[in-house]
Motif scaffolding. Sequence first.
Motif, PDB file in Angstrom:
ATOM      1  N   LEU A  22       3.203  16.350  -8.631  1.00 32.35           N
ATOM      2  CA  LEU A  22       4.453  15.696  -8.241  1.00 32.35           C
ATOM      3  C   LEU A  22       4.254  14.282  -7.705  1.00 32.35           C
ATOM      4  CD1 LEU A  22       6.375  18.633  -6.501  1.00 32.35           C
ATOM      5  CD2 LEU A  22       6.846  17.606  -8.734  1.00 32.35           C
ATOM      6  N   LEU A  23       3.020  13.926  -7.395  1.00 30.88           N
ATOM      7  CA  LEU A  23       2.758  12.638  -6.745  1.00 30.88           C
ATOM      8  C   LEU A  23       3.356  11.457  -7.490  1.00 30.88           C
ATOM      9  CD1 LEU A  23      -0.921  12.509  -5.417  1.00 30.88           C
ATOM     10  CD2 LEU A  23       1.178  12.157  -4.127  1.00 30.88           C
ATOM     11  N   ILE A  70       0.849  -1.194   0.000  1.00 34.33           N
ATOM     12  CA  ILE A  70       0.000   0.000   0.000  1.00 34.33           C
ATOM     13  C   ILE A  70       0.884   1.243   0.000  1.00 34.33           C
ATOM     14  CG2 ILE A  70      -1.852   1.202   1.226  1.00 34.33           C
ATOM     15  CD1 ILE A  70      -2.219  -1.612   2.712  1.00 34.33           C
ATOM     16  N   VAL A  71       0.616   2.165  -0.920  1.00 30.65           N
ATOM     17  CA  VAL A  71       1.376   3.417  -0.985  1.00 30.65           C
ATOM     18  C   VAL A  71       0.436   4.570  -0.660  1.00 30.65           C
ATOM     19  CG1 VAL A  71       2.962   4.825  -2.327  1.00 30.65           C
ATOM     20  CG2 VAL A  71       2.773   2.375  -2.808  1.00 30.65           C
ATOM     21  N   VAL A  72       0.802   5.350   0.352  1.00 29.13           N
ATOM     22  CA  VAL A  72      -0.036   6.458   0.813  1.00 29.13           C
ATOM     23  C   VAL A  72       0.835   7.703   0.991  1.00 29.13           C
ATOM     24  CG1 VAL A  72      -1.595   4.869   2.010  1.00 29.13           C
ATOM     25  CG2 VAL A  72       0.292   5.902   3.268  1.00 29.13           C
ATOM     26  N   PRO A  73       0.226   8.884   0.972  1.00 31.13           N
ATOM     27  CA  PRO A  73       1.014  10.111   1.177  1.00 31.13           C
ATOM     28  C   PRO A  73       1.279  10.378   2.648  1.00 31.13           C
ATOM     29  CG  PRO A  73      -1.275  10.675   0.778  1.00 31.13           C
ATOM     30  CD  PRO A  73      -1.182   9.178   0.656  1.00 31.13           C
ATOM     31  N   ALA A  74       2.450  10.939   2.938  1.00 29.38           N
ATOM     32  CA  ALA A  74       2.745  11.500   4.257  1.00 29.38           C
ATOM     33  C   ALA A  74       2.895  12.999   4.021  1.00 29.38           C
ATOM     34  CB  ALA A  74       4.013  10.897   4.834  1.00 29.38           C
ATOM     35  N   GLU A  75       1.776  13.706   4.059  1.00 33.30           N
ATOM     36  CA  GLU A  75       1.788  15.127   3.708  1.00 33.30           C
ATOM     37  C   GLU A  75       2.677  15.919   4.672  1.00 33.30           C
ATOM     38  OE1 GLU A  75      -2.160  16.731   2.434  1.00 33.30           O
ATOM     39  OE2 GLU A  75      -2.845  14.736   3.030  1.00 33.30           O
ATOM     40  N   ARG A  76       3.282  16.953   4.165  1.00 34.13           N
ATOM     41  CA  ARG A  76       4.315  17.665   4.919  1.00 34.13           C
ATOM     42  C   ARG A  76       3.783  18.253   6.226  1.00 34.13           C
ATOM     43  NH1 ARG A  76       4.629  23.251   4.568  1.00 34.13           N
ATOM     44  NH2 ARG A  76       3.195  24.252   3.121  1.00 34.13           N
ATOM     45  N   ARG A  77       2.458  18.501   6.297  1.00 32.75           N
ATOM     46  CA  ARG A  77       1.921  19.075   7.530  1.00 32.75           C
ATOM     47  C   ARG A  77       1.998  18.107   8.712  1.00 32.75           C
ATOM     48  NH1 ARG A  77      -2.947  18.054   4.650  1.00 32.75           N
ATOM     49  NH2 ARG A  77      -4.494  16.807   5.781  1.00 32.75           N
ATOM     50  N   THR A 124       5.063  13.946   0.810  1.00 33.76           N
ATOM     51  CA  THR A 124       4.514  14.745  -0.285  1.00 33.76           C
ATOM     52  C   THR A 124       4.218  16.149   0.227  1.00 33.76           C
ATOM     53  OG1 THR A 124       2.167  14.281   0.201  1.00 33.76           O
ATOM     54  CG2 THR A 124       3.350  12.684  -1.185  1.00 33.76           C
ATOM     55  N   PHE A 125       3.945  17.036  -0.690  1.00 37.53           N
ATOM     56  CA  PHE A 125       3.391  18.326  -0.299  1.00 37.53           C
ATOM     57  C   PHE A 125       1.970  18.102   0.214  1.00 37.53           C
ATOM     58  CE2 PHE A 125       6.726  19.679  -3.256  1.00 37.53           C
ATOM     59  CZ  PHE A 125       7.313  20.691  -2.515  1.00 37.53           C
ATOM     60  N   ASN A 126       1.406  19.125   0.830  1.00 41.86           N
ATOM     61  CA  ASN A 126       0.012  19.013   1.274  1.00 41.86           C
ATOM     62  C   ASN A 126      -0.889  18.916   0.049  1.00 41.86           C
ATOM     63  OD1 ASN A 126       0.669  19.198   4.009  1.00 41.86           O
ATOM     64  ND2 ASN A 126       0.646  21.430   3.949  1.00 41.86           N
ATOM     65  N   ILE A 127      -1.761  17.927   0.050  1.00 37.53           N
ATOM     66  CA  ILE A 127      -2.644  17.678  -1.085  1.00 37.53           C
ATOM     67  C   ILE A 127      -4.100  17.918  -0.698  1.00 37.53           C
ATOM     68  CG2 ILE A 127      -3.382  15.926  -2.766  1.00 37.53           C
ATOM     69  CD1 ILE A 127      -0.637  14.564  -2.111  1.00 37.53           C
ATOM     70  N   GLN A 128      -4.400  17.734   0.571  1.00 42.62           N
ATOM     71  CA  GLN A 128      -5.756  17.940   1.053  1.00 42.62           C
ATOM     72  C   GLN A 128      -5.740  19.010   2.138  1.00 42.62           C
ATOM     73  OE1 GLN A 128      -7.812  13.942   1.536  1.00 42.62           O
ATOM     74  NE2 GLN A 128      -5.738  13.237   1.171  1.00 42.62           N
ATOM     75  N   LYS A 129      -6.855  19.716   2.246  1.00 46.09           N
ATOM     76  CA  LYS A 129      -7.000  20.769   3.256  1.00 46.09           C
ATOM     77  C   LYS A 129      -5.867  21.785   3.160  1.00 46.09           C
ATOM     78  CE  LYS A 129      -9.535  17.708   6.356  1.00 46.09           C
ATOM     79  NZ  LYS A 129      -9.630  17.092   7.681  1.00 46.09           N
ATOM     80  N   THR A 130      -5.626  22.255   1.936  1.00 45.36           N
ATOM     81  CA  THR A 130      -4.596  23.264   1.710  1.00 45.36           C
ATOM     82  C   THR A 130      -5.044  24.189   0.584  1.00 45.36           C
ATOM     83  OG1 THR A 130      -2.230  23.596   1.325  1.00 45.36           O
ATOM     84  CG2 THR A 130      -3.301  21.865   0.029  1.00 45.36           C
ATOM     85  N   TYR A 142       5.805  11.151  -9.493  1.00 50.08           N
ATOM     86  CA  TYR A 142       7.265  11.072  -9.408  1.00 50.08           C
ATOM     87  C   TYR A 142       7.698  10.606  -8.010  1.00 50.08           C
ATOM     88  CZ  TYR A 142       6.921  13.876 -13.652  1.00 50.08           C
ATOM     89  OH  TYR A 142       6.601  14.328 -14.911  1.00 50.08           O
ATOM     90  N   GLN A 143       7.040  11.149  -6.982  1.00 53.87           N
ATOM     91  CA  GLN A 143       7.400  10.781  -5.616  1.00 53.87           C
ATOM     92  C   GLN A 143       7.043   9.323  -5.320  1.00 53.87           C
ATOM     93  OE1 GLN A 143       5.095  14.032  -3.979  1.00 53.87           O
ATOM     94  NE2 GLN A 143       6.938  15.141  -3.363  1.00 53.87           N
ATOM     95  N   TYR A 144       5.866   8.898  -5.765  1.00 58.53           N
ATOM     96  CA  TYR A 144       5.469   7.501  -5.548  1.00 58.53           C
ATOM     97  C   TYR A 144       6.404   6.558  -6.314  1.00 58.53           C
ATOM     98  CZ  TYR A 144       1.015   8.152  -3.037  1.00 58.53           C
ATOM     99  OH  TYR A 144       0.066   8.421  -2.087  1.00 58.53           O
ATOM    100  N   GLN A 145       6.692   6.908  -7.572  1.00 58.98           N
ATOM    101  CA  GLN A 145       7.532   6.042  -8.388  1.00 58.98           C
ATOM    102  C   GLN A 145       8.943   5.913  -7.794  1.00 58.98           C
ATOM    103  OE1 GLN A 145       8.040   7.351 -12.481  1.00 58.98           O
ATOM    104  NE2 GLN A 145       8.194   5.236 -13.189  1.00 58.98           N
ATOM    105  N   LYS A 146       9.495   7.012  -7.334  1.00 58.77           N
ATOM    106  CA  LYS A 146      10.826   6.991  -6.729  1.00 58.77           C
ATOM    107  C   LYS A 146      10.837   6.130  -5.476  1.00 58.77           C
ATOM    108  CE  LYS A 146      14.398  10.081  -4.869  1.00 58.77           C
ATOM    109  NZ  LYS A 146      14.762  11.500  -4.568  1.00 58.77           N
TER     110      LYS A 146
END
Length: 400
Positions: free
Chosen positions: A80-81, A36-43, A63-69, A83-87
């Motif tokens: 950017l997602l 499972i791949v999920v974001p860890a938003e910077r906030r 990742t950068f903030n994607i929700q509530k921003t 690229y970040q997920y693929q890396k």
Amino acid sequence: MNVLFLTLARISNIEERGIYTDLIREFVRHGHIMHIVVPAERRFHQSTELQDGGNVKILKVWTFNIQKTNLIEKGIGTLLLEYQYQKAIQKYWKNAKFDLILYSTPPITFNKVIAALKKKDAKTYLLLKDIFPQNAVDLGMFSKDSFLYRMFRKKEERLYQLSGYIGCMSPANVDYVLMHNREVDTCRVEVCPNSIALCRVEEQLYPKEALLQKLNIPTDKLLFVYGGNLGRPQGIDFLIEVLAANEKRNDSFFVIVGSGTEFMKIKLWFDTNAPHNACLLSSLPKQEYDSLVRVCDVGLIFLDRRFTIPNFPSRLLSYLENRMPVLMATDKNTDIGEIARTNGFGLWTESGNIETFMEMVDFMTADRERIKIMGENGYAYLEANYTVEHSYNIIMRHFE
């Protein structure tokens, strides 16, 4: 099978309840290994990390903030997602062989990840939960003539092209995708609805009256509850109009629980008008929220009337699981209202029609036995159509 699941949902523990975690547990129950791949938003101030739980591996990607921003950061972060997920996948699972890639929208920007893994013979299945960029056009965020629309539309078309199968939330979603994407083969698009794992009702944290008193909610009125996002897609102006109209009654009370970009707008209305037939709760502990929903009588769904895409909010499942009938005020294009009406568990009107909506409130307050019957109808429909066993079988019939 080795299954890779890409999502924007915040998942730390698959034992938590939700449409994705419930489905993941169903895959695990059938013996699949879930990556499972999920974001860890910077906030949240977390670095990229891998949690390896054997059959369940969760890769949290910074990742950068994607929700509530704000829209600028959300747009940049979304682009950017991939690229970040693929890396991150390349770093942590370089030698893994994935048999199936599951991914949900939003976002529509996983194309590079999916394309790279398809070259290694992975099968692909899209869980279409959001039709973007048209939903942004509907809400006036940008126009069809804009560069943003053209860019995101190309990404959407590419996503559909890469997807072996596309699972839509309802029949209206299937029709919409096929009508607006003529190049997509009809045999690749099907209904794979939002679904949950049914579970036994947990013991109430509080007796009903104690809980309602704790939250300053009356015990002698019919309780209508809205739980979930309070944002632009919900058409908050009409929700406020409903709350104002309900102030003329003495037998119905509206409980609004949620957060989102329009929360302060509705809070300002509460602060200014001090309604006696409604309350606004910004957040509750999950167990307390679940207990509150169980003691309410009727669920509420609101969507902005401008939508041309057929949304199907997942909060419907919570209402049905708690044997509650549902009142809906939405756009004319979604089929959620027709499904509810046809199957005897809800009523619908177009958002903005205050007269009809208040007639629906009248209908509910007039007969408690009717509420019980409609609630049982909804639970039966949930059991037959909206369980993760059902969704799992829809997906896996293509790959077994």
